[in-house]
Design an enzyme around this catalytic site. Structure first.
Site, PDB file in Angstrom:
ATOM      1  N   LYS A 148      37.481   5.898  59.433  1.00  0.00           N
ATOM      2  CA  LYS A 148      36.833   5.488  58.064  1.00  0.00           C
ATOM      3  C   LYS A 148      37.493   4.955  57.179  1.00  0.00           C
ATOM      4  O   LYS A 148      37.429   3.790  56.593  1.00  0.00           O
ATOM      5  CB  LYS A 148      36.035   6.681  57.583  1.00  0.00           C
TER       6      LYS A 148
ATOM      7  N   ARG B 296      28.619  14.342  53.184  1.00  0.00           N
ATOM      8  CA  ARG B 296      28.699  15.079  54.403  1.00  0.00           C
ATOM      9  C   ARG B 296      27.857  16.190  54.661  1.00  0.00           C
ATOM     10  O   ARG B 296      27.969  16.978  55.634  1.00  0.00           O
ATOM     11  CB  ARG B 296      30.198  15.634  54.289  1.00  0.00           C
TER      12      ARG B 296
ATOM     13  N   ARG C  59      49.160  10.605  61.944  1.00  0.00           N
ATOM     14  CA  ARG C  59      49.113   9.533  60.782  1.00  0.00           C
ATOM     15  C   ARG C  59      49.679   9.800  59.754  1.00  0.00           C
ATOM     16  O   ARG C  59      49.969  10.989  59.417  1.00  0.00           O
ATOM     17  CB  ARG C  59      47.462   9.405  60.648  1.00  0.00           C
TER      18      ARG C  59
ATOM     19  N   ARG D  28      49.492  14.047  55.206  1.00  0.00           N
ATOM     20  CA  ARG D  28      48.550  15.016  54.412  1.00  0.00           C
ATOM     21  C   ARG D  28      48.566  16.485  54.945  1.00  0.00           C
ATOM     22  O   ARG D  28      48.912  16.867  56.195  1.00  0.00           O
ATOM     23  CB  ARG D  28      46.898  14.726  54.775  1.00  0.00           C
TER      24      ARG D  28
ATOM     25  N   ARG E  79      38.028  20.957  60.800  1.00  0.00           N
ATOM     26  CA  ARG E  79      37.576  19.893  60.227  1.00  0.00           C
ATOM     27  C   ARG E  79      36.318  19.363  61.199  1.00  0.00           C
ATOM     28  O   ARG E  79      35.241  18.761  60.951  1.00  0.00           O
ATOM     29  CB  ARG E  79      38.643  18.917  59.849  1.00  0.00           C
TER      30      ARG E  79
HETATM   31  P1  AMP Z   1      38.789  13.426  54.093  1.00  0.00           P
HETATM   32  O1  AMP Z   1      39.925  12.694  53.485  1.00  0.00           O
HETATM   33  O2  AMP Z   1      37.391  12.504  53.887  1.00  0.00           O
HETATM   34  O3  AMP Z   1      39.012  13.757  55.371  1.00  0.00           O
HETATM   35  O4  AMP Z   1      38.595  14.744  53.263  1.00  0.00           O
HETATM   36  C1  AMP Z   1      39.582  15.872  53.250  1.00  0.00           C
HETATM   37  C2  AMP Z   1      38.989  17.164  52.718  1.00  0.00           C
HETATM   38  O5  AMP Z   1      38.233  17.011  51.610  1.00  0.00           O
HETATM   39  C3  AMP Z   1      37.654  17.688  53.761  1.00  0.00           C
HETATM   40  O6  AMP Z   1      38.198  18.391  55.162  1.00  0.00           O
HETATM   41  C4  AMP Z   1      36.926  18.505  52.942  1.00  0.00           C
HETATM   42  O7  AMP Z   1      37.508  19.630  52.773  1.00  0.00           O
HETATM   43  C5  AMP Z   1      37.180  17.712  51.658  1.00  0.00           C
HETATM   44  N1  AMP Z   1      36.040  16.772  51.450  1.00  0.00           N
HETATM   45  C6  AMP Z   1      36.147  15.396  51.374  1.00  0.00           C
HETATM   46  N2  AMP Z   1      34.867  15.061  51.180  1.00  0.00           N
HETATM   47  C7  AMP Z   1      33.840  15.961  51.005  1.00  0.00           C
HETATM   48  C8  AMP Z   1      32.584  15.944  51.061  1.00  0.00           C
HETATM   49  N3  AMP Z   1      31.811  14.930  50.828  1.00  0.00           N
HETATM   50  N4  AMP Z   1      31.999  17.082  51.037  1.00  0.00           N
HETATM   51  C9  AMP Z   1      32.793  18.453  51.089  1.00  0.00           C
HETATM   52  N5  AMP Z   1      34.085  18.374  51.476  1.00  0.00           N
HETATM   53  C10 AMP Z   1      34.504  17.280  51.335  1.00  0.00           C
END
Ligand code: AMP
Length: 228
Positions: free
Chosen positions: A23, A98, A137, A171, A182
């Site tokens: 994404k 989400r 990554r 990360r 996740r």
């Molecule tokens: P990402 O960078 O999108 O993989 O997000 C990293 C982490 O941030 C996720 O594993 C969640 O803990 C949190 N997170 C990001 N976006 C959301 C969302 N829309 N709702 C809830 N938690 C989120």
């Protein structure tokens, strides 16, 4: 805009898919091609954690465990960011919504301006490939360009193709244990959004198991149609 309101934002695109589906990579490419703003709630939350804000303090442990941050915190952060002037040219949401609560909150936020989303695009991938994709990554510390140990190395070793930076980062939550949580959170809470957007007539799907460039051209065609 600090009053919590948003101005008209056009177009609004959503990228749906599990962690590792691509994404972020694809959103960055669409941002460049269509002059849209990529909005990643993960990035906004990581910035809040780094800045030590109240929301960041609450989100930190949840993110490290690979669980979802509360709808309340995420919706507030997104609503604030959507109010910024640059978002008026249109946004690509990467990692939001989400949950169904977040999807409904977004619909309401847009409806206040007589708007709706143009397309919710699901990047379809196989779970089994996600652990390898995520654990390899890393990104450039300077510009955020994404790389991968196996799939996308910088052209000159240790030097970012995009900005020439030489510092890279991985990360904290990109490890095998957290990836399992996740993926679980994705299937339990986010995958139902595929039906939600299908019901609204805004769902598009793309096979995201192939080459980055092929997926990008497929996505680009979808976005052209959805915003044309
Ligand atoms: P990402 O960078 O999108 O993989 O997000 C990293 C982490 O941030 C996720 O594993 C969640 O803990 C949190 N997170 C990001 N976006 C959301 C969302 N829309 N709702 C809830 N938690 C989120």
């Amino acid at each position: 805009m600090m009053d919590g309101s948003t101005s008209v934002i056009a177009p609004v695109l959503i990228l749906l898919g599990p962690p590792g589906a691509g994404k972020g990579t694809q959103a960055r490419m669409l941002e460049e091609q269509f002059g849209l703003v990529q909005l990643s709630t993960g990035d906004l939350l990581r910035a809040a954690v780094a800045a030590g804000t109240e929301a960041g303090k609450q989100a930190k442990a949840v993110m490290e465990a690979g669980d979802l941050v509360s709808d309340e915190i995420v919706i507030a952060i997104l609503r604030d960011r959507l109010g910024d002037a640059d978002c008026a040219k249109g946004v690509i949401l990467d990692g939001f919504p989400r949950t169904t609560v977040q999807a409904k909150a977004l619909d309401m936020l847009l409806a206040e301006n007589g708007q709706r989303i143009n397309a919710a695009i699901s990047l379809d991938v196989e779970d089994a490939a996600m652990v390898t994709r995520i654990s390899g990554r890393y990104t450039c510390d300077g510009c955020g360009e994404g790389y991968h140990d196996s799939f996308k190395q910088p052209k000159a070793e240790g030097v970012c193709d995009n900005c020439g930076g030489t510092e890279f980062k991985r990360r904290a939550d990109d490890n095998a244990d957290t990836v399992a949580s996740r993926l679980e959170a994705y299937h339990a809470q986010t995958a139902p959004l595929i039906d939600y957007y299908a019901g609204q007539g805004s769902l598009q799907r793309i096979d995201a198991m192939g080459e980055i460039a092929d997926i990008a051209s497929g996505l680009s065609a979808i976005v052209k149609t959805a915003t044309g």
